[in-house]
Scaffold this active site. Structure first.
Site, PDB file in Angstrom:
ATOM      1  N   LYS A  33      36.960  47.788  38.124  1.00  0.00           N
ATOM      2  CA  LYS A  33      37.503  46.874  39.136  1.00  0.00           C
ATOM      3  C   LYS A  33      37.437  47.426  40.558  1.00  0.00           C
ATOM      4  O   LYS A  33      37.325  46.685  41.528  1.00  0.00           O
ATOM      5  CB  LYS A  33      38.963  46.539  38.808  1.00  0.00           C
ATOM      6  CG  LYS A  33      39.154  45.703  37.557  1.00  0.00           C
ATOM      7  CD  LYS A  33      38.876  44.244  37.808  1.00  0.00           C
ATOM      8  CE  LYS A  33      39.233  43.381  36.609  1.00  0.00           C
ATOM      9  NZ  LYS A  33      38.679  42.015  36.744  1.00  0.00           N
ATOM     10  N   SER A  67      34.197  49.081  30.025  1.00  0.00           N
ATOM     11  CA  SER A  67      34.661  48.650  31.347  1.00  0.00           C
ATOM     12  C   SER A  67      35.930  49.334  31.841  1.00  0.00           C
ATOM     13  O   SER A  67      36.162  49.403  33.045  1.00  0.00           O
ATOM     14  CB  SER A  67      34.853  47.138  31.334  1.00  0.00           C
ATOM     15  OG  SER A  67      35.694  46.765  30.256  1.00  0.00           O
ATOM     16  N   GLU A  81      45.629  38.771  43.074  1.00  0.00           N
ATOM     17  CA  GLU A  81      46.323  38.341  41.867  1.00  0.00           C
ATOM     18  C   GLU A  81      46.020  39.379  40.799  1.00  0.00           C
ATOM     19  O   GLU A  81      44.985  40.032  40.853  1.00  0.00           O
ATOM     20  CB  GLU A  81      45.820  36.966  41.420  1.00  0.00           C
ATOM     21  CG  GLU A  81      44.530  36.980  40.583  1.00  0.00           C
ATOM     22  CD  GLU A  81      43.296  37.421  41.345  1.00  0.00           C
ATOM     23  OE1 GLU A  81      43.287  37.337  42.582  1.00  0.00           O
ATOM     24  OE2 GLU A  81      42.325  37.873  40.694  1.00  0.00           O
TER      25      GLU A  81
END
Lengths: 270, 409
Positions: free
Chosen positions: B102, B391, B124
């Site tokens: 991320k 991930s 968010e």
């Protein structure tokens, strides 16, 4: 300008108001809030209290442009099991006693996408126009023409952040009336700047062929009067929805709504 | 190190989205009028920045020295042996600073916010990983940071909430609607519409209105660019299959994108099957959704017959979202990528296998991609290769897993 003028009732309403030297008072409530048996009586009371155009919210699970008041109204209506079909039935019920007051549905695109024959059903029910909060003109052409085929308007919004070039483009595609958003924010916000709105609507009035209605954050007669200086109408929503939060029976709520819009009507007409 | 934005400088047959942000019938910009100007500004700035040498250098510097890229490509030998089929290669995004891919996106977007002169960012978050990645870069660049998080998720992910607070971010619990990720996104949109002049909204996945699906994809595509080069260098060939989990779909889009024109490479996205697709309790719109519009774009969406967005279920908070990025919807419809699903139980089984065979605790999101590997690697030949986007790491999920095991930590 290619502004299309459909929906006979909306055009006629603004013409009559203009001839009388008045401003159109537009009310918003959410269909099915606080109970399904409140909505039709409330629509009639609003008209009796002086409302010229009725906006009816289509309850949606994710009302991303709404402030807390209308969010809560959406949640209450959904808890009551409201569907788009029921909203249309309410309009049809209202039309049994009132064939003159324009009714505009307001909501989010996903509700409309879920009903493939929405234009014909809505038109049969007596709907005159549609405001889709999350549908800018770039994405709206298909729906707009489907609605126009059934005599209904897709009403576009212009915001404080809309550039002059984009404003012209929106006006060229607009139908029904132009919804001028008073502030950067959600519905019911408390930071509307009257002077800024008055200046902006003055410019808009110079170039718009269609009527202009100002909405968002208009709570009382005084604000309504101030903000309508260079507009053809004003929209009151959260202030009315706030009067409906507790289900004390349709009669009590209808009396409150009647009194509230009558006061704003007086403020606008004085 | 692969160039995060180089995709744009070569000529490619796959050019998506269109100038107005459409991936075929998907994507677009379905937002309140007030936001259009900010989205136009963002799109315009990004067009300039993606070819701006100074911006690219700043981004590369941060990815190399702050995030720790490139991440390794790792052959999972014992897992491969256990499954007895195709070789399993893991792209180790769990080794990024903050523990997941991320941060590649938040670094890029925070640099854009700085260029726009916006002193405040909002985000968010569901599981909290994107919130943590945003809080991290906000602290690094001295930006004010507010993170919206569903009230239920605030309870479930208290560790990540505290991490964000330690870095100076303000975490705002969202109590409207279902009190989860989609409601946090609604609330972030409401904040942005109100504070659009001084605030940049760092969307955490390849969804939202144009240009977000494109920008987030491009920043995440550094994963696939590195992995593709590493496969060629370390293995001497491209993988037969690229696998990634799909919630909103940023890690999957990031690893898929550089492989889209490699026609021999299968692209497989794995959605959250929850209690099983047939149960209805899942978060798999590409498997069991219909075309709809939510949060600014048209894509597959889990909504009922009246268009109301449904509540989803997944063991993994990061996949617990009713929509999916529009480019995935497009890749599904043109048949370039395929999308399957893994249940909570299948993901847990794969999680444990990686724990025990490789000494890696993957995130529960990632474990869905691993579940596909567990089911399919044995059916493939030993000369074949699967590339998995690992991930994120599973430290954040320890309490959830302990709870499943009936252990109170």
């Amino acid at each position: 300008m290619n502004a299309t003028v459909g929906g006979g009732r909306i055009r006629q309403c603004f013409e009559e108001v203009r001839v009388q030297g008045k401003k159109a008072l537009i009310s918003f409530i959410t269909a099915g809030d606080p109970g399904v048996d409140y909505t039709v009586p409330a629509m009639h009371s609003l008209v009796q209290g002086g409302v010229d155009i009725l906006e009816l919210g289509i309850p949606f699970s994710d009302p991303e442009a709404e402030g807390p008041t209308i969010q809560a109204a959406n949640e209450r209506a959904l808890e009551n099991g409201m569907t788009l079909l029921q909203v249309l039935e309410m309009v049809a019920e209202f039309r049994k006693k009132n064939t003159e007051t324009p009714v505009v549905l307001m909501g989010y695109l996903n509700s409309i996408l879920a009903m493939s024959d929405f234009p014909s059903r809505a038109s049969s029910a007596g709907v005159d126009g549609l405001i889709m909060v999350n549908l800018p003109p770039e994405e709206g052409a298909t729906l707009q023409s489907a609605l126009a085929d059934h005599g209904m308007d897709l009403i576009y919004l212009i915001a404080p952040t809309t550039t002059p070039a984009r404003t012209l483009s929106i006006l060229q595609q607009a139908s029904g009336f132009v919804y001028c958003v008073s502030l950067k924010g959600t519905t019911g916000a408390g930071h509307v700047q009257a002077e800024e709105v008055i200046a902006r609507t003055a410019e808009l009035q110079q170039i718009a062929e269609l009527p202009i209605a100002v909405g968002f954050g208009i709570k009382d007669a005084q604000t309504a009067r101030a903000l309508s200086a260079n507009a053809d109408g004003i929209v009151v929503g959260s202030a009315l929805v706030n009067l409906m939060t507790e289900p004390q029976g349709p009669e009590v709520v209808c009396q409150r709504l009647h009194a509230a819009v009558a006061s704003i009507r007086q403020g606008l007409d004085d | 190190m692969a160039d995060a934005l180089d995709m744009h400088q070569d000529s490619h047959q796959y050019e998506q989205p269109s100038a107005d942000g459409h991936f075929g019938q998907f994507g677009g910009r379905f937002v309140a009028e007030t936001l259009t100007h900010a989205l136009d500004d963002l799109a315009e700035l990004y067009e300039q920045m993606k070819n701006d040498p100074e911006f690219k250098q700043e981004l590369h510097h941060d990815l190399a020295y702050y995030v720790g890229r490139p991440t390794p490509l790792y052959l999972a030998e014992r897992m491969t042996a256990e499954l007895g089929g195709a070789a399993v290669y893991l792209k180790r995004e769990d080794l990024n600073h903050t523990g997941a891919h991320k941060v590649c996106n938040t670094i890029g977007q925070a640099l854009l916010a700085k260029r726009m002169g916006k002193p405040r960012v909002i985000a968010e978050t569901g599981a909290g990983q994107h919130g943590v990645a945003t809080a991290t870069v906000a602290a690094r660049l001295g930006l004010e940071c507010d993170v919206y998080m569903g009230a239920e998720d605030v309870q479930r992910q208290s560790l990540n909430v505290y991490r964000m607070k330690l870095m100076g971010a303000n975490v705002i619990p969202v109590t409207s609607g279902s009190k989860t990720l989609k409601d946090a996104m609604n609330e972030a949109m409401r904040d942005w519409v109100t504070n659009v002049d001084n605030t940049h909204y760092i969307i955490g996945t390849v969804a939202g209105p144009h240009p977000y699906p494109m920008i987030v994809r491009d920043f995440a595509a550094t994963i696939g660019q590195e992995a593709r080069a590493q496969m060629l260098q370390q293995v001497g060939r491209l993988p037969d299959v690229v696998v990634a989990c799909v919630g909103g779909g940023s890690n999957a889009m990031g690893i898929f994108h550089p492989f889209i024109e490699d026609e021999g490479v299968r692209l497989v996205g794995v959605e959250a099957g929850g209690h099983g697709i047939a149960s209805g309790q899942h978060a798999a719109p590409l498997n069991d959704g219909k075309v709809g519009v939510l949060h600014g774009n048209r894509s597959y969406l889990m909504s009922d017959q009246d268009g109301q967005v449904m509540e989803t279920h997944s063991i993994s908070a990061g996949l617990d979202y009713p929509g999916v990025g529009p480019e995935h919807a497009f890749l599904k419809d043109i048949g370039r990528a395929e999308y399957s699903s893994a249940t909570d139980d299948e993901a847990m089984m794969a999680f444990r296998m990686l724990n025990q065979k490789e000494g890696i605790l993957p995130a529960l999101e990632t474990s869905h991609a691993l579940a596909w590997v567990v089911a399919n690697a044995p059916k493939m030949g030993k000369d074949e290769a699967i590339l998995v986007n690992l991930s994120g790491r599973g430290d954040k999920d320890i309490l959830t897993v302990a709870d499943i095991d009936g252990i109170t930590l």
